[in-house]
Design a protein around this motif. Structure first.
Motif, PDB file in Angstrom:
ATOM      1  N   VAL A   1       1.377   6.917  -6.740  1.00 24.13           N
ATOM      2  CA  VAL A   1       0.386   7.977  -6.936  1.00 24.13           C
ATOM      3  C   VAL A   1       1.056   9.349  -6.824  1.00 24.13           C
ATOM      4  O   VAL A   1       0.753  10.262  -7.601  1.00 24.13           O
ATOM      5  CB  VAL A   1      -0.778   7.832  -5.928  1.00 24.13           C
ATOM      6  CG1 VAL A   1      -1.673   9.064  -5.912  1.00 24.13           C
ATOM      7  CG2 VAL A   1      -1.599   6.587  -6.240  1.00 24.13           C
ATOM      8  N   MET A   2       2.005   9.488  -5.902  1.00 23.46           N
ATOM      9  CA  MET A   2       2.711  10.766  -5.772  1.00 23.46           C
ATOM     10  C   MET A   2       3.574  11.058  -6.997  1.00 23.46           C
ATOM     11  O   MET A   2       3.673  12.212  -7.436  1.00 23.46           O
ATOM     12  CB  MET A   2       3.551  10.788  -4.501  1.00 23.46           C
ATOM     13  CG  MET A   2       2.706  10.909  -3.245  1.00 23.46           C
ATOM     14  SD  MET A   2       3.668  11.245  -1.754  1.00 23.46           S
ATOM     15  CE  MET A   2       4.448   9.654  -1.486  1.00 23.46           C
TER      16      MET A   2
ATOM     17  N   LEU B   1       0.833  -1.198   0.000  1.00 25.60           N
ATOM     18  CA  LEU B   1       0.000   0.000   0.000  1.00 25.60           C
ATOM     19  C   LEU B   1       0.873   1.255   0.000  1.00 25.60           C
ATOM     20  O   LEU B   1       0.576   2.227  -0.702  1.00 25.60           O
ATOM     21  CB  LEU B   1      -0.929  -0.011   1.222  1.00 25.60           C
ATOM     22  CG  LEU B   1      -2.012   1.042   1.258  1.00 25.60           C
ATOM     23  CD1 LEU B   1      -2.891   0.967   0.007  1.00 25.60           C
ATOM     24  CD2 LEU B   1      -2.864   0.873   2.509  1.00 25.60           C
ATOM     25  N   GLY B   2       1.971   1.213   0.730  1.00 26.57           N
ATOM     26  CA  GLY B   2       2.885   2.354   0.741  1.00 26.57           C
ATOM     27  C   GLY B   2       3.499   2.603  -0.620  1.00 26.57           C
ATOM     28  O   GLY B   2       3.659   3.754  -1.036  1.00 26.57           O
ATOM     29  N   GLN B   3       3.858   1.540  -1.312  1.00 30.11           N
ATOM     30  CA  GLN B   3       4.432   1.687  -2.655  1.00 30.11           C
ATOM     31  C   GLN B   3       3.403   2.252  -3.626  1.00 30.11           C
ATOM     32  O   GLN B   3       3.735   3.078  -4.478  1.00 30.11           O
ATOM     33  CB  GLN B   3       4.955   0.350  -3.156  1.00 30.11           C
ATOM     34  CG  GLN B   3       6.202  -0.116  -2.416  1.00 30.11           C
ATOM     35  CD  GLN B   3       6.580  -1.540  -2.748  1.00 30.11           C
ATOM     36  OE1 GLN B   3       5.724  -2.409  -2.940  1.00 30.11           O
ATOM     37  NE2 GLN B   3       7.883  -1.804  -2.812  1.00 30.11           N
ATOM     38  N   ILE B   4       2.170   1.826  -3.493  1.00 27.99           N
ATOM     39  CA  ILE B   4       1.100   2.374  -4.340  1.00 27.99           C
ATOM     40  C   ILE B   4       0.938   3.863  -4.061  1.00 27.99           C
ATOM     41  O   ILE B   4       0.790   4.674  -4.986  1.00 27.99           O
ATOM     42  CB  ILE B   4      -0.220   1.607  -4.138  1.00 27.99           C
ATOM     43  CG1 ILE B   4      -0.076   0.178  -4.660  1.00 27.99           C
ATOM     44  CG2 ILE B   4      -1.379   2.328  -4.815  1.00 27.99           C
ATOM     45  CD1 ILE B   4      -1.220  -0.751  -4.297  1.00 27.99           C
ATOM     46  N   GLY B   5       1.009   4.247  -2.801  1.00 26.02           N
ATOM     47  CA  GLY B   5       0.923   5.664  -2.444  1.00 26.02           C
ATOM     48  C   GLY B   5       2.051   6.465  -3.076  1.00 26.02           C
ATOM     49  O   GLY B   5       1.834   7.567  -3.586  1.00 26.02           O
ATOM     50  N   CYS B   6       3.252   5.910  -3.050  1.00 23.47           N
ATOM     51  CA  CYS B   6       4.386   6.593  -3.671  1.00 23.47           C
ATOM     52  C   CYS B   6       4.207   6.698  -5.178  1.00 23.47           C
ATOM     53  O   CYS B   6       4.545   7.725  -5.786  1.00 23.47           O
ATOM     54  CB  CYS B   6       5.686   5.868  -3.331  1.00 23.47           C
ATOM     55  SG  CYS B   6       6.157   6.032  -1.594  1.00 23.47           S
TER      56      CYS B   6
END
Length: 104
Positions: free
Chosen positions: A91-92, A84-89
């Motif tokens: 998206v950034m 989930l953190g990688q997906i957030g990154c």
């Protein structure tokens, strides 16, 4: 036209980055040739884009498209998993690309 060249350059970067996986360290001829053609095409279109776009902005967008696209391709083609953190990154990264385009 420069923005179209930059987008195509980004797509070509995805092409050659994914192609690297298939070259097996440049030991397979056909995948190696296909990958090198992708590299040449990517640099060709990037060079066309930077004729009128600021170099720093063009380079950031080019690498952003390549990075984000290669992540998506690796998930789809090779079954790589993202946290989930990688997906957030990711998206950034995409948000940064959009921001650089819209605010330029």
């Amino acid at each position: 036209m420069s923005w179209a060249y930059l987008f195509i350059a980004g797509l070509c970067e995805i092409w050659w980055a994914v192609g690297l996986k298939f070259t097996e360290g440049f030991t397979k001829l056909v995948p190696s040739v296909v990958t090198i053609v992708g590299m040449i095409a990517s640099f060709y279109f990037l060079s066309g884009a930077v004729k009128t776009l600021p170099l720093g902005i063009a380079y950031a967008i080019w690498t952003g498209i390549g990075s984000a696209g290669t992540i998506v391709a690796s998930v789809l083609l090779f079954g790589d998993e993202l946290t989930l953190g990688q997906i957030g990154c990711l998206v950034m990264i995409v948000g940064g690309i959009v921001g650089l385009k819209l605010l330029g």
